[in-house]
Design an enzyme around this catalytic site. Structure first.
Site, mmCIF file in Angstrom:
data_model
loop_
_atom_site.group_PDB
_atom_site.id
_atom_site.type_symbol
_atom_site.label_atom_id
_atom_site.label_comp_id
_atom_site.label_asym_id
_atom_site.label_seq_id
_atom_site.Cartn_x
_atom_site.Cartn_y
_atom_site.Cartn_z
ATOM 1 N N GLU A 257 29.970 37.140 9.744
ATOM 2 C CA GLU A 257 29.140 36.884 8.567
ATOM 3 C C GLU A 257 28.164 38.039 8.333
ATOM 4 O OE1 GLU A 257 25.913 33.402 7.182
ATOM 5 O OE2 GLU A 257 26.816 33.399 9.178
ATOM 6 N N LYS B 194 28.738 31.725 0.845
ATOM 7 C CA LYS B 194 28.420 30.514 1.598
ATOM 8 C C LYS B 194 28.000 29.402 0.640
ATOM 9 C CE LYS B 194 25.981 30.945 5.433
ATOM 10 N NZ LYS B 194 24.802 31.069 6.346
ATOM 11 N N CYS C 49 30.352 30.201 8.051
ATOM 12 C CA CYS C 49 29.389 29.653 9.008
ATOM 13 C C CYS C 49 28.960 28.217 8.712
ATOM 14 C CB CYS C 49 28.174 30.571 9.111
ATOM 15 S SG CYS C 49 27.221 30.320 10.643
ATOM 16 N N LEU D 183 4.178 45.017 37.428
ATOM 17 C CA LEU D 183 4.919 44.340 38.500
ATOM 18 C C LEU D 183 3.916 43.843 39.526
ATOM 19 C CD1 LEU D 183 7.895 43.771 39.358
ATOM 20 C CD2 LEU D 183 7.683 45.760 40.859
ATOM 21 N N SER D 184 3.824 42.524 39.646
ATOM 22 C CA SER D 184 2.787 41.923 40.490
ATOM 23 C C SER D 184 3.267 41.500 41.863
ATOM 24 C CB SER D 184 2.216 40.696 39.771
ATOM 25 O OG SER D 184 3.203 39.666 39.711
ATOM 26 N N GLY E 272 5.070 38.779 41.915
ATOM 27 C CA GLY E 272 5.402 37.399 41.596
ATOM 28 C C GLY E 272 6.767 37.285 40.954
ATOM 29 N N ASP F 200 7.767 35.990 37.951
ATOM 30 C CA ASP F 200 7.962 36.279 36.523
ATOM 31 C C ASP F 200 8.204 37.757 36.272
ATOM 32 O OD1 ASP F 200 7.622 33.599 35.699
ATOM 33 O OD2 ASP F 200 5.459 33.819 35.800
#
Length: 599
Positions: A41, A123, A164, A341-342, A344, A346
């Protein structure tokens, strides 16, 4: 008849690049003997184009590009292949009026053959829910082109087009396809990824094929566009619902197969308007394509045959995050990313997604320890840098934080202001290094934190893209374990230190701080957030399904008060039905509070 579905990655606005892909992949399909090739599409413009649809110059450029591609295909000896591709068109017969999208744009598909645009469609059903607001951009189409494709042996087949959303709604082109007697219904799609949506799509496609009485070829877009991710997963099914082919997920591919189709006999409906069984009429427009020479067919088979391996749930989600991150970086002209960058979980998962998306050599991380950072967190972050081969740099922030505090005079030495100051210093450092080297800053916040406002504006929320923005904390852990397990299965080094996964989560902005000092346990929190955010349950419903009354009151308040923070958070890949962004739009200024039921 041999058909090909080109599930490809378009770039919004890159008409030249997208047109080049149409020519290149048509050439590949023709070399495999395909007589009909289907692209997704709005492929020539990319999708979604949003307010570009209302800009006349862009619409004109889309129309011109479509005609130019048809001419180029013919000039390169591909004019005998029937190519169906999506593009942006307009209706020239509608006078401007209030409430009509400017210029009456159409989400359209064109049939290219013999150097010309021989048929167009648009569409019919316009979605206006979830991430879609297509009544803002388009007017509905009201025709069903049915083009007859010669087979070179005197036979021919009739092919119809739907787009679609026309599959997701009852009536419309699917119903008219049955009346028109088409043997093949091709469906260009730009259907965004959601977790578990592939099973829903498969059931839908098989059901609509039976209703259309035709083989149905569903070709879906691939790649990331801002928050949306498209997963491909193109499908071909018979009129009885038997699956003939299923393409890969999150990968560009040409799905080529032979389909048994009935000869072209026409249905019970002549050319002209037909009841579409949805309160409207659709006009059947028939045409016969001339029998033009086809390119010579080269030998070659799909490595997987017509069926590609399926991804399991966690692999599928992870692939969506990688695809969304890769395309946001690439399509916006960045070559590298940077993040804090910790140590941890996440930031560890975010760095891993980035390394998988654009290569570890293009990922830069900054370790910014303060006096409250544990030795374990620093060593975990250093361990991840070594495991993945990314670029690591350490910038201690305590002296910088102290300098801010000293210059601010009577600024509090502890408490929330002091904690947020540390986070904001880290944000300033990330943005400074980004400016110096043209890195894209990635944020590392997850959906649980965003939902409850457990983030610092202009601190950990400062950046250009959030790869795990739509990932609840419990899923962050699941994906991290899965990524390590995948590495072990493939003989690679697990990218994420086990300690980052197993230790209690903490922002480390105060002595001995844990996330649970401010938030409920994540398994309880995420279950409640899923019901409140994803399912839109009110307080009475939440309590009725078993959530603790006091927790409901507390979490709803946290979520409702944090809307202003979420509005300022960068975009990230959408993997759920309702992400914070396109999928969930609430006012910032909002006095409504969910009333608690009487005890």
């Amino acid at each position: 008849m041999r058909i090909a579905l080109a599930q490809l990655n378009a770039t919004v606005g890159d008409l030249t690049g997208n047109a080049e892909l149409v020519v290149e992949w048509t050439r590949r399909a023709a070399a495999r003997g395909a007589r009909v090739v289907v692209f997704p599409e709005m492929f020539l413009t990319g999708y979604p184009v949003e307010d570009l649809a209302l800009r006349a110059s862009f619409v004109e450029a889309s129309i011109a590009a479509t005609h130019e591609v048809a001419q180029r295909l013919d000039a390169e000896g591909l004019g005998g292949v029937a190519v169906v591709t999506g593009y942006l068109d307009r209706r020239a017969d509608l006078a401007p009026r209030t409430g009509l999208p400017a210029g009456a744009p159409l989400d359209a598909a064109a049939v290219l053959h013999g150097g010309r645009v021989v048929a167009t469609s648009a569409k019919h059903h316009l979605p206006n829910y979830g991430v879609f607001d297509e009544y803002r951009y388009f007017v509905p189409g009201n025709s069903l082109p049915v083009f007859r494709v010669p087979l070179g042996d005197g036979g021919a087949v009739d092919v119809a087009i739907a787009i679609c959303e026309d599959l997701w709604q009852d009536g419309g082109p699917v119903a008219v396809c049955l009346r028109a007697g088409a043997g093949l219904l091709v469906v260009p799609n730009a259907s965004p990824y959601e977790r578990g949506k592939d099973d829903v799509r498969l059931e839908l496609v098989t059901r609509r094929a039976r209703e259309a009485g035709a083989v149905l070829a569903y070709c879906n877009l691939v790649g990331g566009q801002d928050e949306l991710v498209f997963d491909g997963d193109s499908i071909v099914v018979t009129a009885s619902g038997e699956v003939l082919a299923r393409g890969p997920q999150f990968e560009e591919e040409l799905v080529v197969l032979d389909v048994e189709l009935p000869g072209a006999e026409g249905g019970d409906a002549p050319d002209g308007p037909v009841d579409a069984e949805d309160g409207t009429a659709i006009t059947i427009e028939r045409l016969t394509l001339p029998d033009l020479p086809l390119p010579e067919v080269a030998a070659g088979e799909d490595e997987h045959g017509p069926f590609w391996p399926r991804l399991d749930d966690r692999a599928e989600v992870y692939a969506a995050l990688v695809a969304g991150t890769r395309d946001y970086v690439r399509k916006n002209g960045f070559r590298s990313v940077i993040l804090a960058l910790s140590g941890g979980i996440d930031s560890a998962l975010t760095a891993t997604i980035a390394a998988d998306a654009i290569g570890p050599e293009n990922v830069y991380v900054v370790l910014m320890p303060s006096r409250y950072s544990s030795e374990g967190s620093v060593t975990d972050a250093e361990d991840l840098v070594k495991r993945q081969g990314i670029h690591g740099r350490t910038v201690p922030i305590q002296a910088i934080v102290d300098a801010f505090r000293d210059e601010l005079g009577d600024f509090p030495a502890d408490g929330l202001p002091a904690e947020n100051l540390q986070s904001r210093v880290r944000g300033v450092i990330n943005m400074a290094l980004s400016n110096a080297s043209n890195h894209l800053v990635l944020t590392t916040g997850n959906k649980s934190e965003l939902a409850t406002g457990y983030s610092t504006l202009y601190g950990d929320s400062a950046g250009g893209f959030g790869p795990i923005k739509d990932v609840f904390k419990t899923l962050v852990w699941d994906l991290s374990r899965w990524r390590n397990e995948y590495a072990e299965r493939t003989g690679a080094t697990p990218p994420i230190p086990v300690n980052s996964i197993e230790k209690a989560p903490s922002a480390e902005l105060a002595p001995g701080q844990l996330d649970t000092d401010s938030l409920p346990a994540y398994d309880e929190l995420d279950a409640l957030l899923d019901d409140y955010v994803e399912k839109d349950m009110g307080s009475a419903e939440l309590i009725a399904v078993g959530h603790d009354r006091a927790l409901v009151e507390r979490v709803i308040r946290l979520v409702d008060l944090a809307e202003f923070k979420r509005r300022q958070y960068p975009p990230g890949p959408k993997i759920s039905p309702k992400n914070f962004g396109r999928g969930r739009r609430l006012p910032i200024t909002n006095a409504w509070r969910e009333p608690l039921p009487r005890k």
